[in-house]
Design a protein around this motif. Structure first.
Motif, mmCIF file in Angstrom:
data_model
loop_
_atom_site.group_PDB
_atom_site.id
_atom_site.type_symbol
_atom_site.label_atom_id
_atom_site.label_comp_id
_atom_site.label_asym_id
_atom_site.label_seq_id
_atom_site.Cartn_x
_atom_site.Cartn_y
_atom_site.Cartn_z
ATOM 1 N N THR A 187 15.932 0.915 -21.885
ATOM 2 C CA THR A 187 14.763 1.506 -21.244
ATOM 3 C C THR A 187 13.528 0.786 -21.735
ATOM 4 N N VAL A 188 12.690 0.358 -20.815
ATOM 5 C CA VAL A 188 11.425 -0.284 -21.174
ATOM 6 C C VAL A 188 10.274 0.606 -20.734
ATOM 7 N N HIS A 189 9.192 0.508 -21.463
ATOM 8 C CA HIS A 189 7.957 1.234 -21.158
ATOM 9 C C HIS A 189 6.931 0.191 -20.736
ATOM 10 N N TYR A 190 6.183 0.501 -19.685
ATOM 11 C CA TYR A 190 5.201 -0.479 -19.194
ATOM 12 C C TYR A 190 4.014 0.226 -18.575
ATOM 13 N N VAL A 191 2.953 -0.532 -18.384
ATOM 14 C CA VAL A 191 1.734 -0.055 -17.738
ATOM 15 C C VAL A 191 1.732 -0.639 -16.328
#
Length: 153
Positions: A95-99
């Protein structure tokens, strides 16, 4: 000779300030990605190490991962992140978190705001002590060469 003892510490201070700027920037990017609430499933395309140092000094190895994910808008994004877990290997799904406006600055690191703040604070404190030491050295060296220092016989 006095110029050497002023220029060299000044260059070291400049390098440390640049490093502090980069540490703060990446810390801000990671924190912003965690706070955005946007996540995606990413595939690890590659995991590799970079080695630096050697010779007379220690060898440092840094683990890098290359991830690819698709944003909610359907845009494919590939990014490289250093310092990830050694348990993630090529082909793994994470899982990646991004803007939304800067998905290429994503992170696969799980949210740990306290750890991020502590790590950033530790590095900035270390950099501050290093800069203070350089300034103290410059002041001391200036006193020695001008004849006003305590180190003159």
């Amino acid at each position: 000779m006095e110029a050497f003892f002023s220029i060299l510490p000044a260059l070291m201070i400049a390098m440390v300030l640049l490093a502090a700027y980069r540490v703060l920037g990446r810390s801000r990017e990671i924190g912003r990605a965690w706070r955005s609430g946007l996540t995606a499933e990413a595939r690890c395309l590659n995991a590799y190490t970079r080695t630096s140092g050697g010779g007379e000094g220690p060898v440092h190895t840094t683990l890098h991962h290359v991830y690819e994910f698709t944003t909610r808008e359907g845009r494919a994004v590939r990014f490289t992140e250093r310092g990830g877990p050694a348990t993630v290997v090529q082909g793994d799904i994470v899982t990646v978190h991004y803007v939304a406006d800067r998905p290429e600055k994503a992170t696969a690191k799980p949210p740990a705001h306290g750890r991020l703040a502590a790590g950033t604070g530790f590095l900035l404190t270390f950099f501050g002590v290093f800069v203070a030491g350089c300034i103290a050295f410059m002041i001391s060296a200036h006193g020695v060469f001008s004849g006003t220092g305590d180190f003159m016989p």
